[in-house]
Write a protein that holds these residues in place. Structure first.
Motif, mmCIF file in Angstrom:
data_model
loop_
_atom_site.group_PDB
_atom_site.id
_atom_site.type_symbol
_atom_site.label_atom_id
_atom_site.label_comp_id
_atom_site.label_asym_id
_atom_site.label_seq_id
_atom_site.Cartn_x
_atom_site.Cartn_y
_atom_site.Cartn_z
ATOM 1 N N PHE A 1 0.853 0.867 11.217
ATOM 2 C CA PHE A 1 0.559 1.952 12.157
ATOM 3 C C PHE A 1 -0.583 1.558 13.088
ATOM 4 N N LYS A 2 -0.438 0.356 13.653
ATOM 5 C CA LYS A 2 -1.428 -0.142 14.610
ATOM 6 C C LYS A 2 -1.097 0.400 15.995
ATOM 7 N N GLY B 1 0.789 -1.233 0.000
ATOM 8 C CA GLY B 1 0.000 0.000 0.000
ATOM 9 C C GLY B 1 0.816 1.276 0.000
ATOM 10 N N LYS B 2 2.132 1.167 0.121
ATOM 11 C CA LYS B 2 2.973 2.370 0.238
ATOM 12 C C LYS B 2 2.808 3.332 -0.945
ATOM 13 N N ILE C 1 -5.991 0.323 3.770
ATOM 14 C CA ILE C 1 -6.405 -0.055 5.125
ATOM 15 C C ILE C 1 -5.501 -1.156 5.665
ATOM 16 N N ASP C 2 -5.217 -2.160 4.845
ATOM 17 C CA ASP C 2 -4.312 -3.232 5.284
ATOM 18 C C ASP C 2 -2.921 -2.691 5.598
ATOM 19 N N ALA D 1 -3.714 3.324 15.038
ATOM 20 C CA ALA D 1 -5.137 2.998 15.064
ATOM 21 C C ALA D 1 -5.343 1.533 14.708
ATOM 22 N N SER D 2 -6.468 1.010 15.135
ATOM 23 C CA SER D 2 -6.843 -0.373 14.801
ATOM 24 C C SER D 2 -7.297 -0.426 13.343
ATOM 25 N N GLN D 3 -7.494 -1.649 12.863
ATOM 26 C CA GLN D 3 -7.959 -1.800 11.482
ATOM 27 C C GLN D 3 -9.321 -1.131 11.293
ATOM 28 N N ALA D 4 -10.214 -1.261 12.256
ATOM 29 C CA ALA D 4 -11.536 -0.635 12.158
ATOM 30 C C ALA D 4 -11.420 0.893 12.143
#
Length: 133
Positions: free
Chosen positions: A114-115, A57-58, A107-108, A79-82
């Protein structure tokens, strides 16, 4: 005052007025150009040369997200995936140019790199130095 003297005075006055107008135009135009250059310079200087970790995704993040944001907006958020899904959806609603496939990849990518820091204590967040022992 003689007639020819009054004509010279009027021409001199017009020349001064034109010089003043020209100076103002140069000052305002120069200020606008230097302001734009300073803004771009500040934007590029505040971002590290490659703050994003590699991943599928970069390139999409670089293209779509930096159209409006500096990378620090992304790299400093955890942040979480949601939560990333909600943020990306909000950005698409605001005009981010992403296809459905791109949305999933972004999103992935963001939720992997950055979780929230406490969600995986064994793996440090991207671009953070390892803890000192």
């Amino acid at each position: 005052m003689l007639r020819w003297q009054s004509k010279i005075v009027r021409q001199s006055l017009r020349s001064r007025q034109m010089a003043i107008v020209l100076c103002w135009v140069c000052l305002i135009g120069g200020a606008a150009v230097s302001s734009a250059a300073l803004t771009e310079s500040a934007r590029t200087q505040t971002q590290p040369s490659d703050p994003l970790p590699n991943g599928a995704g970069k390139p999409i993040v670089l293209r779509a997200c930096t159209a409006c944001h500096t990378l620090t907006v992304i790299t400093t958020r955890r942040a979480s995936q949601a939560e990333w899904a909600k943020t990306v959806d909000d950005m698409v609603n605001r005009g981010a140019d992403l296809s459905d496939d791109d949305i999933d990849k972004v999103i992935d990518y963001l939720s992997t790199n950055f979780k929230p820091i406490d969600s995986d204590s064994k793996q440090p967040a991207a671009n953070t130095p390892p803890p000192r022992k």
